[in-house]
Write an enzyme that holds these catalytic residues in place. Structure first.
Site, PDB file in Angstrom:
ATOM      1  N   ASP A 543       0.860  -1.175   0.000  1.00 35.40           N
ATOM      2  CA  ASP A 543       0.000   0.000   0.000  1.00 35.40           C
ATOM      3  C   ASP A 543       0.896   1.225   0.000  1.00 35.40           C
ATOM      4  O   ASP A 543       2.061   1.165   0.443  1.00 35.40           O
ATOM      5  CB  ASP A 543      -0.915   0.020   1.227  1.00 35.40           C
ATOM      6  CG  ASP A 543      -1.881   1.193   1.190  1.00 35.40           C
ATOM      7  OD1 ASP A 543      -2.746   1.223   0.311  1.00 35.40           O
ATOM      8  OD2 ASP A 543      -1.736   2.096   2.031  1.00 35.40           O
ATOM      9  N   GLU A 545       1.043   5.615   0.761  1.00 35.44           N
ATOM     10  CA  GLU A 545       0.445   6.867   1.203  1.00 35.44           C
ATOM     11  C   GLU A 545       1.035   7.967   0.326  1.00 35.44           C
ATOM     12  O   GLU A 545       2.222   7.927  -0.015  1.00 35.44           O
ATOM     13  CB  GLU A 545       0.744   7.143   2.681  1.00 35.44           C
ATOM     14  CG  GLU A 545       0.233   6.074   3.637  1.00 35.44           C
ATOM     15  CD  GLU A 545      -1.283   5.947   3.650  1.00 35.44           C
ATOM     16  OE1 GLU A 545      -1.958   6.901   3.204  1.00 35.44           O
ATOM     17  OE2 GLU A 545      -1.792   4.898   4.080  1.00 35.44           O
ATOM     18  N   HIS A 594      -3.595  10.224   6.663  1.00 37.63           N
ATOM     19  CA  HIS A 594      -2.512   9.300   7.045  1.00 37.63           C
ATOM     20  C   HIS A 594      -1.670   9.778   8.223  1.00 37.63           C
ATOM     21  O   HIS A 594      -0.866   9.016   8.750  1.00 37.63           O
ATOM     22  CB  HIS A 594      -1.596   9.006   5.850  1.00 37.63           C
ATOM     23  CG  HIS A 594      -1.167  10.219   5.079  1.00 37.63           C
ATOM     24  ND1 HIS A 594      -0.471  11.268   5.636  1.00 37.63           N
ATOM     25  CD2 HIS A 594      -1.351  10.536   3.770  1.00 37.63           C
ATOM     26  CE1 HIS A 594      -0.222  12.180   4.712  1.00 37.63           C
ATOM     27  NE2 HIS A 594      -0.757  11.774   3.573  1.00 37.63           N
ATOM     28  N   HIS A 684      -4.650   3.375   7.660  1.00 37.71           N
ATOM     29  CA  HIS A 684      -4.124   4.594   7.059  1.00 37.71           C
ATOM     30  C   HIS A 684      -2.649   4.812   7.381  1.00 37.71           C
ATOM     31  O   HIS A 684      -2.162   5.937   7.370  1.00 37.71           O
ATOM     32  CB  HIS A 684      -4.945   5.825   7.454  1.00 37.71           C
ATOM     33  CG  HIS A 684      -6.336   5.782   6.887  1.00 37.71           C
ATOM     34  ND1 HIS A 684      -6.587   5.597   5.530  1.00 37.71           N
ATOM     35  CD2 HIS A 684      -7.553   5.875   7.480  1.00 37.71           C
ATOM     36  CE1 HIS A 684      -7.893   5.596   5.334  1.00 37.71           C
ATOM     37  NE2 HIS A 684      -8.503   5.752   6.492  1.00 37.71           N
ATOM     38  N   ASP A 689      -2.235  -0.805   6.395  1.00 41.54           N
ATOM     39  CA  ASP A 689      -3.207  -1.125   5.342  1.00 41.54           C
ATOM     40  C   ASP A 689      -2.792  -2.357   4.558  1.00 41.54           C
ATOM     41  O   ASP A 689      -3.642  -3.145   4.127  1.00 41.54           O
ATOM     42  CB  ASP A 689      -3.350   0.068   4.389  1.00 41.54           C
ATOM     43  CG  ASP A 689      -4.198   1.177   5.001  1.00 41.54           C
ATOM     44  OD1 ASP A 689      -4.704   0.972   6.115  1.00 41.54           O
ATOM     45  OD2 ASP A 689      -4.344   2.237   4.372  1.00 41.54           O
TER      46      ASP A 689
END
Length: 729
Positions: A543, A545, A594, A684, A689
């Protein structure tokens, strides 16, 4: 036929049923009536046609509404119930169907819940019996894991394809040191279960070592091994010992005389030692000896010449003094060079006896416990440098210090000893201090040379043997002002070990799972990856951010987190997590999601440094993400700048959820996790995640299998048919 198609067909049928008889009757009457009658009929019916049409439309609309209500309650409601029942059957046994809709549907839901409760009771009993049966096997595996984690040597076990199936903490740390970018995400992209050892070692080198072992096996060698030294791509020098993993099989015969068992190699063990520092030390020592020899050659010649001149009896006093000064200066110069050399290389000047690196404070604490328990003598600490590390044979050194304390107690009635530990360049001073009667140098020498004996415990070693084993020194010093004396033991210092290493070895969490013996029977050559079952593949679940939601408009990645799945198991300890400096401002709305601030990104590596490390971490795996189109778009936009392509297959848990549960309203990660009975922790954050996504995927795999979707190809084709597959970024 889908539910929506059936609903449309039902509306058409309803319309025909309501208007069909009317139209058919009117048509028959029209055909059976003469022209004059038709005109009269038209005049009579025409004023009422609008009202009839309106009533027909109203009736049709009411019928459609009733049909829609019945469809939603009975058809769609039952479809949702069917999906929920499948959840109860596999992914989330604790899930229960909420009784809603018509009474008949509610009764069906209640009956299903009762059956699920009875099923859970039976399953719990069966699982308890299976758990008891597997307990002994798991205990053996855990013992092996415990043993491997405590070994001080790096150990890696591979199958014949070179896939890693076991490694210990020491190997993990050593591979991190060998990484091209050890500061990025811990530098752990080289090692992991299911990874290829050929990312570190040249394939031909391993093949040659395996061939050597096979030859020795054919000759019947009891312990077939192979050894080699190699350099890694990071320039480290490794000494490697390879041993085979053998499976014993009895060859089939006629059942007559006893037959010899046949040993078949199923894998190999690598024991690794990083000898880079030793090699560099040896090279420096050779250079030191060369410089020492050449540097003292001229000085010795000057001393020899001056000594010969002093033999002349008629040499003037002025000349005699000059030659004496020459001898003194040259001898002082040679002594200075020797002392500087000894201090610079004190860490490598030791006896051949193997010494271990130990925190000095731990050594003193062990000596204290030994003296207080063995001879019941009080001990105190006077000055201890907590940062010092030493190279010692701790057993023999503790024995020697206990012996000296015992002699002090017995012969000089000392009732308390103190310890002092200080650094002296590349050496360490360990002092054993006491107050009391003075001691002669002759007594000290006798204690050094006599075999050590403490009450009924004796040793063939002397104190001098122990000191020589450390290539150290020991002498007696007196503090006349304080009426004290102390033995000073000179020990070689060790390079302080990084605190991060201690944290990895002493972490108080559950023991890391660094083994998977199912890989012995796994071979990448057995299936094409597209047609291999999902349960046999290696996945990297990741994942990102980002600074914002528009990758095509300049938004950047600020964090990558990833974990791995192997043989249907989530490897939490094999993770990748790294903050990234985007070199652009963060959008305020993204920071609220986040929690990453611009201050946290100061000093972090840029994407062109992090992406190669993540590419190596994800090599030879299938990528998984939630809403993967978003994350993959960011990676694709960096292909030109980094020269890296993430061209492996990609699965999306959002699409797979839509495949499994097409009638559910939401496929957000939180909604899917709730449906599957998962607890979300660390949402987040990129790694948090990624872990939730991995757990969701593992829950979806059996649900996909229930729909006949078992291979990677089938999963990708099914995902591509969903509505969400059309979303682009």
């Amino acid at each position: 036929m889908s539910a929506r198609t059936r609903f449309a067909l039902a509306i058409v049928v309803l319309g025909l049923l309501m208007t069909g008889p009317f139209i058919l009757t009117a048509l028959i009457v029209w055909l059976e009536t003469h022209d004059e009658g038709r005109q009269q009929l038209t005049e009579v019916l025409l004023p009422h046609l609008g009202v009839g049409t309106m009533l027909t439309i109203v009736g049709f609309a009411a019928g459609v509404g009733v049909l829609r209500i019945l469809f939603r309650q009975y058809v769609q409601g039952l479809l949702r119930m069917a999906e929920n029942l499948r959840l109860m059957l596999g992914a989330n046994r604790g899930f229960r169907v909420q009784p809603e809709g018509p009474p008949e549907v509610q009764m069906l839901a209640s009956a299903a819940n009762e059956l699920a409760t009875q099923r859970d009771e039976i399953f719990s009993d069966v699982e308890a019996q299976i758990a008891r049966a597997k307990d002994s096997v798991e205990q053996e595996k855990n013992r092996l894991a415990a043993l491997m984690s405590e070994l001080t040597q790096s150990v890696v076990v591979c199958n014949l394809d070179g896939r890693i199936l076991l490694y210990n903490n020491r190997a993990r740390m050593q591979f991190r040191a060998l990484s091209d970018a050890p500061g990025v995400a811990g530098g752990g992209e080289l090692i992991g279960l299911g990874r290829s050892i050929y990312a570190v070692f040249e394939r031909n080198l391993i093949a040659h070592a395996l061939e050597t072992i096979q030859q020795r096996l054919r000759r019947g060698a009891a312990q077939p091994q192979a050894n080699f030294v190699t350099t890694t791509r990071a320039g480290q020098l490794l000494r490697v010992q390879m041993a085979p993993v053998l499976a014993v099989a009895k060859p089939q015969g006629d059942g007559g005389a006893a037959e010899e068992t046949e040993r078949t190699q199923t894998g190999f063990i690598l024991m690794l030692d990083n000898i880079t520092r030793n090699f560099e030390t040896e090279s420096r020592r050779d250079q030191m000896l060369h410089n020492l020899t050449e540097g003292n050659r001229a000085a010795l010649a000057n001393v020899r010449a001056a000594a010969e001149m002093l033999e002349y009896g008629d040499l003037p006093d002025e000349m005699r003094d000059r030659f004496r000064n020459v001898i003194r200066d040259e001898v002082q110069g040679m002594s200075k060079r020797l002392n500087e050399t000894a201090e610079a290389f004190a860490d490598s000047l030791k006896a051949r006896w193997p010494l271990e690196e130990m925190l000095g404070a731990d050594l003193v604490a062990a000596v204290q416990r030994r003296i207080e328990q063995r001879i019941e003598l009080r001990t105190k600490l006077e000055e201890i440098d907590e940062s010092l590390w030493v190279k010692v044979d701790s057993f023999s050194l503790i024995q020697a210090l206990t012996y000296l304390a015992s002699r002090l107690s017995d012969e000089f009635e000392v009732r308390e000893v103190r310890f002092r530990l200080t650094g002296a360049g590349r050496l360490v001073h360990l002092d054993l201090i006491w107050s009391g009667q003075a001691m002669s140098t002759e007594t000290v020498m006798n204690w050094e040379l006599e075999p050590m004996r403490i009450e009924d415990e004796s040793s063939p070693l002397t104190v001098r043997d122990v000191i020589d084993r450390h290539d150290g020194e020991m002498w007696l010093e007196r503090e006349k002002v304080r009426h004290r004396a102390f033995f000073r033991v000179l020990l070689p210092a060790a390079v302080p070990q990084e605190q991060a290493e201690a944290e990895l070895f002493l972490r108080g969490e559950s023991r890391p799972e660094y083994y998977d013996f199912d890989l012995f029977a796994w071979s990448e050559k057995s299936h094409g990856i597209e047609d291999r079952p999902l349960t046999e593949l290696v996945f990297t679940v990741f994942d990102t951010e980002t600074t914002g939601l528009n990758p095509s408009q300049g938004d950047e990645i600020i964090q990558i987190g990833a974990t791995r799945i192997l043989n249907g198991k989530l490897l939490r300890n094999e993770s990748f997590e790294q903050l990234i400096d985007p070199r652009r401002p963060l959008a305020p709305e993204s920071a609220e999601i986040h929690g990453i601030t611009e201050e946290m990104l100061i000093g972090q590596p840029a994407i062109d440094t992090v992406l190669p490390a993540f590419h190596a971490f994800a090599a030879d795996t299938v990528l998984i993400a939630h809403n993967a189109a978003f994350d993959m778009r960011f990676l694709q936009l960096k292909e030109a700048a980094t020269g890296l392509r993430f061209d492996q297959p990609v699965l999306d848990t959002l699409l797979l959820s839509a495949v499994v549960h097409p009638n559910q309203e939401s496929h957000r990660l939180e909604a899917i996790a709730e449906r599957l009975g998962l607890t979300i922790v660390g949402r987040h954050t990129a790694l948090g995640d990624a872990i939730v996504t991995a757990e969701v995927f593992l829950k979806l795999v059996p649900l996909l299998a229930d729909k006949g979707i078992r291979t990677l190809r089938q999963a990708r084709e099914a995902a591509e048919q969903t509505y969400y597959a059309r979303i682009k970024y």
